[in-house]
Design a protein around this motif. Structure first.
Motif, PDB file in Angstrom:
ATOM      1  N   ALA B  41       0.835  -1.201   0.000  1.00  0.00           N
ATOM      2  CA  ALA B  41       0.000   0.000   0.000  1.00  0.00           C
ATOM      3  C   ALA B  41       0.871   1.252   0.000  1.00  0.00           C
ATOM      4  O   ALA B  41       0.521   2.266  -0.586  1.00  0.00           O
ATOM      5  CB  ALA B  41      -0.937   0.001   1.211  1.00  0.00           C
ATOM      6  N   LEU B  42       2.030   1.168   0.663  1.00  0.00           N
ATOM      7  CA  LEU B  42       2.934   2.318   0.675  1.00  0.00           C
ATOM      8  C   LEU B  42       3.442   2.614  -0.731  1.00  0.00           C
ATOM      9  O   LEU B  42       3.629   3.755  -1.107  1.00  0.00           O
ATOM     10  CB  LEU B  42       4.141   2.034   1.589  1.00  0.00           C
ATOM     11  CG  LEU B  42       3.919   2.143   3.086  1.00  0.00           C
ATOM     12  CD1 LEU B  42       5.227   1.897   3.808  1.00  0.00           C
ATOM     13  CD2 LEU B  42       3.388   3.509   3.446  1.00  0.00           C
ATOM     14  N   ASP B  43       3.674   1.541  -1.482  1.00  0.00           N
ATOM     15  CA  ASP B  43       4.225   1.717  -2.823  1.00  0.00           C
ATOM     16  C   ASP B  43       3.149   1.952  -3.874  1.00  0.00           C
ATOM     17  O   ASP B  43       3.413   2.482  -4.931  1.00  0.00           O
ATOM     18  CB  ASP B  43       5.000   0.442  -3.234  1.00  0.00           C
ATOM     19  CG  ASP B  43       6.348   0.400  -2.550  1.00  0.00           C
ATOM     20  OD1 ASP B  43       6.804   1.471  -2.155  1.00  0.00           O
ATOM     21  OD2 ASP B  43       6.912  -0.695  -2.424  1.00  0.00           O
ATOM     22  N   ALA B  44       1.938   1.483  -3.551  1.00  0.00           N
ATOM     23  CA  ALA B  44       0.939   1.296  -4.598  1.00  0.00           C
ATOM     24  C   ALA B  44       0.604   2.510  -5.451  1.00  0.00           C
ATOM     25  O   ALA B  44       0.716   2.435  -6.663  1.00  0.00           O
ATOM     26  CB  ALA B  44      -0.322   0.722  -3.993  1.00  0.00           C
ATOM     27  N   PRO B  45       0.182   3.631  -4.860  1.00  0.00           N
ATOM     28  CA  PRO B  45      -0.392   4.620  -5.747  1.00  0.00           C
ATOM     29  C   PRO B  45       0.666   5.215  -6.670  1.00  0.00           C
ATOM     30  O   PRO B  45       1.567   5.900  -6.207  1.00  0.00           O
ATOM     31  CB  PRO B  45      -0.953   5.681  -4.794  1.00  0.00           C
ATOM     32  CG  PRO B  45      -0.321   5.437  -3.492  1.00  0.00           C
ATOM     33  CD  PRO B  45       0.319   4.100  -3.496  1.00  0.00           C
ATOM     34  N   ASP B  46       0.588   4.902  -7.924  1.00  0.00           N
ATOM     35  CA  ASP B  46       1.469   5.527  -8.891  1.00  0.00           C
ATOM     36  C   ASP B  46       0.597   6.399  -9.778  1.00  0.00           C
ATOM     37  O   ASP B  46       0.066   5.953 -10.781  1.00  0.00           O
ATOM     38  CB  ASP B  46       2.186   4.458  -9.728  1.00  0.00           C
ATOM     39  CG  ASP B  46       3.237   5.109 -10.597  1.00  0.00           C
ATOM     40  OD1 ASP B  46       3.188   6.344 -10.737  1.00  0.00           O
ATOM     41  OD2 ASP B  46       4.092   4.389 -11.139  1.00  0.00           O
ATOM     42  N   LEU B 334     -10.014  -2.811  13.215  1.00  0.00           N
ATOM     43  CA  LEU B 334      -8.826  -2.026  13.567  1.00  0.00           C
ATOM     44  C   LEU B 334      -9.101  -0.531  13.564  1.00  0.00           C
ATOM     45  O   LEU B 334      -8.240   0.266  13.896  1.00  0.00           O
ATOM     46  CB  LEU B 334      -7.685  -2.329  12.602  1.00  0.00           C
ATOM     47  CG  LEU B 334      -6.968  -3.657  12.797  1.00  0.00           C
ATOM     48  CD1 LEU B 334      -5.863  -3.801  11.775  1.00  0.00           C
ATOM     49  CD2 LEU B 334      -6.409  -3.776  14.195  1.00  0.00           C
ATOM     50  N   MET B 335     -10.325  -0.142  13.194  1.00  0.00           N
ATOM     51  CA  MET B 335     -10.611   1.276  13.001  1.00  0.00           C
ATOM     52  C   MET B 335     -10.464   2.104  14.275  1.00  0.00           C
ATOM     53  O   MET B 335     -10.184   3.290  14.219  1.00  0.00           O
ATOM     54  CB  MET B 335     -12.029   1.452  12.435  1.00  0.00           C
ATOM     55  CG  MET B 335     -12.049   1.315  10.937  1.00  0.00           C
ATOM     56  SD  MET B 335     -10.857   2.422  10.173  1.00  0.00           S
ATOM     57  CE  MET B 335     -10.182   1.438   8.882  1.00  0.00           C
ATOM     58  N   ASP B 336     -10.658   1.471  15.432  1.00  0.00           N
ATOM     59  CA  ASP B 336     -10.559   2.240  16.669  1.00  0.00           C
ATOM     60  C   ASP B 336      -9.202   2.100  17.349  1.00  0.00           C
ATOM     61  O   ASP B 336      -9.014   2.556  18.464  1.00  0.00           O
ATOM     62  CB  ASP B 336     -11.664   1.807  17.648  1.00  0.00           C
ATOM     63  CG  ASP B 336     -12.945   2.563  17.352  1.00  0.00           C
ATOM     64  OD1 ASP B 336     -12.830   3.712  16.886  1.00  0.00           O
ATOM     65  OD2 ASP B 336     -14.027   2.010  17.552  1.00  0.00           O
ATOM     66  N   PHE B 342      -3.076   3.098   9.175  1.00  0.00           N
ATOM     67  CA  PHE B 342      -2.366   2.129   8.352  1.00  0.00           C
ATOM     68  C   PHE B 342      -3.332   1.071   7.845  1.00  0.00           C
ATOM     69  O   PHE B 342      -3.250   0.635   6.708  1.00  0.00           O
ATOM     70  CB  PHE B 342      -1.248   1.470   9.154  1.00  0.00           C
ATOM     71  CG  PHE B 342      -0.277   2.454   9.716  1.00  0.00           C
ATOM     72  CD1 PHE B 342       0.701   3.005   8.907  1.00  0.00           C
ATOM     73  CD2 PHE B 342      -0.351   2.849  11.028  1.00  0.00           C
ATOM     74  CE1 PHE B 342       1.594   3.934   9.403  1.00  0.00           C
ATOM     75  CE2 PHE B 342       0.528   3.776  11.538  1.00  0.00           C
ATOM     76  CZ  PHE B 342       1.499   4.324  10.732  1.00  0.00           C
ATOM     77  N   ALA B 343      -4.261   0.675   8.728  1.00  0.00           N
ATOM     78  CA  ALA B 343      -5.176  -0.402   8.369  1.00  0.00           C
ATOM     79  C   ALA B 343      -6.018  -0.013   7.162  1.00  0.00           C
ATOM     80  O   ALA B 343      -6.279  -0.845   6.289  1.00  0.00           O
ATOM     81  CB  ALA B 343      -6.071  -0.745   9.551  1.00  0.00           C
ATOM     82  N   SER B 344      -6.414   1.265   7.100  1.00  0.00           N
ATOM     83  CA  SER B 344      -7.292   1.637   5.995  1.00  0.00           C
ATOM     84  C   SER B 344      -6.557   1.608   4.664  1.00  0.00           C
ATOM     85  O   SER B 344      -7.171   1.570   3.604  1.00  0.00           O
ATOM     86  CB  SER B 344      -7.897   3.018   6.246  1.00  0.00           C
ATOM     87  OG  SER B 344      -6.870   3.967   6.333  1.00  0.00           O
TER      88      SER B 344
END
Lengths: 391, 388
Positions: B41-46, B334-336, B342-344
């Motif tokens: 996810a850290l790398d994903a958005p190109d 994990l939302m709370d 990070f989870a989202s």
């Protein structure tokens, strides 16, 4: 009649490979847990040890950090004249209006990060008792000079003594390196505040830091600021201000526990396997023990002790691995972003006795979960059936 | 594959052990999948490939706390190759409270040019005119609407921190994007200027949509050169580089996660290898009997390796299946927690599943190798003489 513990411990030694693999598995789980937690601990430590309880930081109402705050020039004299502020030897109030700016600097390892440039007033360094100049000299007002914390100077380009930090027409000479004993300024660059206001064309300071005479005066000043509608400012004890930022370490702590617990369950499955195998391979021996007069509870206890020994060995080895890893491989300083201020915070891994104890507790928990079922199987072995069993 | 049934029989010979071993493969595998997804996810958005093309971002060279003069926008607009230019100002502030759960992006923007630059966003409800005609109107992402159960016309109050104002906004228009999340809230910068005159004349970042790749490269340099010696020097970079800048601020997180992943793989191999060693040791005599029946050394090797591989694959498929099915409820749960942010970001990436499968096969082969070699090399006579 006692518990045949000696027999169990000898068994661990006889089955070297199985014991070794299980111990190593538990040890790695404990070591992973310790490394992650010592990272979180080191990060949290920066915030917990920063700030004095006698200091008050004055921010604009609703600001969560200095980055978002603003204190106008005409508000400063009103703050400086509040009763209860400690005086310096020359009689002037121990207070420092400051400006915080994020500098986008290049890291030595690549990439960029925001570093806090703090403009401080004359009293700024007196308000931070941990501050110590370790190389070079203090900046002179009006000369675009800065001093850099040793943590930042090791992690960022152009931040060594004698270097020049340059942004287009902006440039600052690094004239000194300082150390703040692991507190928040260890992630900062300092310069003189009026020069900084001028450089960045700012009309307002970010915050005012002041020292109070005692805790009564502190609470009075905080209250006086809160009820004064003209100012729209709020005061917080400096210690409380930094403690609120400890939340930066929370995700890592959560991750440490999350991975730790799941892996510990996984490892306890492994330990259970080992214990089941050793129990089933020794059915005849257990039956013999029973014939010799060892009671069921004694057998149960002895096998739980065996599992605990197995796990404890793993826990101790894990602690050792953790200590080695933190002191050898992870001994340098590292950094991440403080999500309250969006700026770099520099810290070192920190393995405390409390964490080591937690690691041991983790391993005991693993041993207990892994040992209890196989031990009860051993205890309830039917003597006649077991003695008749072949191989 | 005539050994298949024999392998299966052996795998399930001791049910408790099999279940425990599979369990000790599933749990760490889940962690690996979660961490892998996060890394991905850290790398994903190109953005250059997947979303709006050829966007560049200009900001103050010194850093994020310094603004640029608004006059730069007109200046950039006149450059050759700049198709559209818009402004972006991080408003921040508080919605309901300061918890991570109620955190989302809030920006003051220029409605007239916003969608010209972000042309990959599509208006799904209302229209741009609705947004522009109400100065206190807001453009809200579909995902954010869903998260809070907002409807068109709802009022939202944001209490400022950087800007000491409280803004009351009305949802006028909703947008969606084909790739990634739509969880931003955008409002007219004029509304903020009215509430806070000191905001007038400044801008945080300037976004430019360029004609093509060549123009994007050329303009990045040209813009910085124009403003180089001004009191407000700039740095202009591609949208991707701009966003990677935020990732690099996290520091060594990637390295940390990767090394944790490797250690976890090691732990599973250890546990699985232990099980295989246990089951092979219990069968020393049995294997010797198989050898006398005419099984070759190689067959024994295949038999034991096959057993460990089968065991690992069962664990792997259960683990990966559980990950696929459990991802949504897991994210929600994990939302709370402190890691909600990070989870989202975690999504189902095929690459992560492949890595998981790779780890499974690796665990299966490596854990069985030692016991398999030992069992196949043991002389028959010694095996027959062996006492369990």
């Amino acid at each position: 009649m006692g518990i045949p513990v000696k027999y169990n411990i000898r068994n661990l030694i006889v089955r070297k490979i199985t014991t070794g693999l299980t111990v190593l598995g538990i040890a790695l789980v404990v070591a992973v847990f310790l490394c992650v937690m010592s990272l979180a601990e080191g990060l949290a430590r920066v915030f917990k040890s920063s700030g004095s309880v006698r200091n008050i930081i004055v921010l604009r109402q609703n600001s969560q950090s200095e980055v978002q705050s603003g204190v106008t020039r005409d508000q400063v004299p009103l703050i400086m004249t509040l009763p209860g502020i400690e005086r310096d030897t020359d009689g002037s109030p121990l207070a420092s209006p400051e400006l915080v700016v994020g500098l986008n600097l290049e890291k030595i390892e690549g990439g960029t990060s925001n570093v806090t440039l703090r403009g401080i007033s004359e009293k700024g360094s007196l308000l931070r008792p941990q501050f110590r100049l370790i190389e070079g000299r203090m900046f002179s007002p009006g000369l675009s000079e800065v001093i850099v914390s040793s943590g930042i100077s090791k992690r960022f380009k152009n931040c060594g003594l004698g270097d020049i930090i340059r942004f287009g027409s902006y440039l600052w000479n690094v004239v000194g390196i300082f150390d703040a004993g692991g507190t928040a300024p260890d992630s900062e660059i300092w310069t003189e505040v009026d020069g900084a206001l001028n450089d960045f064309k700012r009309l307002a300071y970010s915050s005012v830091l002041l020292r109070t005479t005692d805790s009564v005066a502190r609470d009075q000043i905080i209250k006086a600021l809160a009820i004064d509608p003209r100012l729209a400012l709020e005061g917080k004890s400096e210690r409380a201000y930094y403690e609120e930022q400890t939340s930066t370490a929370e995700p890592i702590k959560f991750l440490g526990f999350f991975i730790g617990v799941i892996m510990a369950i996984g490892a306890s499955f492994g330990a259970m396997n080992t214990m089941y195998a050793t129990v089933s391979a020794r059915t005849q021996e257990i039956a013999t023990l029973r014939v010799l007069g060892f009671s069921r509870p004694a057998i149960l206890a002895s096998f739980i002790v065996e599992a605990l020994c197995l796990a404890l060995l793993g826990g101790l080895l894990g602690c050792l691995l953790g200590i080695l890893a933190v002191n050898l491989a992870l001994s340098g300083i590292t950094g991440t972003t403080n999500f309250t201020t969006f700026s770099e915070v520099v810290f070192a891994f920190r393995l405390t006795p409390k964490l080591l104890l937690m690691g041991i507790v983790f391993s005991i928990f693993t041993g207990l979960i892994g040992g209890i079922l196989p031990a009860s199987q051993a205890a309830f072995t039917k003597i006649t059936l077991a003695l008749r069993q072949v191989g | 594959m005539k050994f298949l049934s024999l392998i299966f029989k052996n795998v399930f010979r001791k049910k408790t052990r099999t279940i425990l071993t599979i369990g000790s493969i599933i749990l760490p595998l889940l962690i690996i999948c979660i961490m892998g997804s996060f890394l991905k996810a850290l790398d994903a958005p190109d953005p250059a490939e997947t979303r709006g093309m050829f966007r560049i971002v200009t900001r103050h060279k010194v850093g994020f706390t310094n603004d640029l003069p608004i006059s730069y926008v007109e200046r950039i607009r006149q450059l050759d190759g700049a198709l559209a230019v818009t402004t972006f100002d991080w408003f921040g502030g508080t919605y309901i409270d300061n918890s991570a759960r109620n955190f989302f992006a809030r920006f003051a923007v220029e409605p007239e040019t916003f969608l010209q630059v972000f042309d990959d966003a599509k208006v799904t409800r209302g229209s741009i005119d609705d947004w522009m005609s109400d100065r206190a109107g807001a453009l809200v992402g579909e995902d954010l609407m869903k998260k809070y159960g907002w409807r068109m016309g709802d009022q939202i109050v944001l209490v400022g921190d950087i800007y000491p104002v409280a803004l009351q906004l009305t949802i006028r228009t909703v947008y969606g994007v084909s790739y990634g999340g739509s969880d931003g809230l955008f409002f007219n910068r004029k509304y903020l200027e009215e509430a806070l005159p000191s905001f007038e004349g400044t801008v945080g970042t300037i976004w430019t949509k360029c004609r093509d790749a060549e123009a994007a490269n050329r303009l990045s340099d040209e813009i910085d050169r124009i403003f180089e010696n001004s009191p407000y020097p700039t740095i202009t970079e591609s949208e991707k580089a701009f966003q990677m800048g935020f990732v690099s601020m996290l520091g060594n997180v990637k390295l940390l996660i990767t090394s944790l992943g490797i250690i976890i793989v090691l732990v599973i191999i250890l546990i699985a290898a232990n099980t295989m060693a246990l089951s092979a040791r219990e069968r020393v005599r049995e294997i010797a009997v198989l050898r006398t029946l005419g099984f070759t050394r190689r067959m024994i090797l295949v038999l034991i390796l096959g057993e460990s591989l089968t065991l690992a694959l069962i664990g792997g498929f259960l683990g990966l299946g559980g990950f696929i099915l459990g991802l949504k409820p897991f994210k929600a749960s994990l939302m709370d927690t402190p890691i909600s942010g990070f989870a989202s970001a975690i999504m189902l990436f095929p690459e992560v599943l492949l890595v998981g499968l790779g780890v499974t096969v690796l665990v299966g082969l490596l854990s069985g190798l030692g016991p398999a070699i030992r069992a196949s090399q043991r002389p028959i006579t010694e095996g027959l003489r062996h006492m369990g």
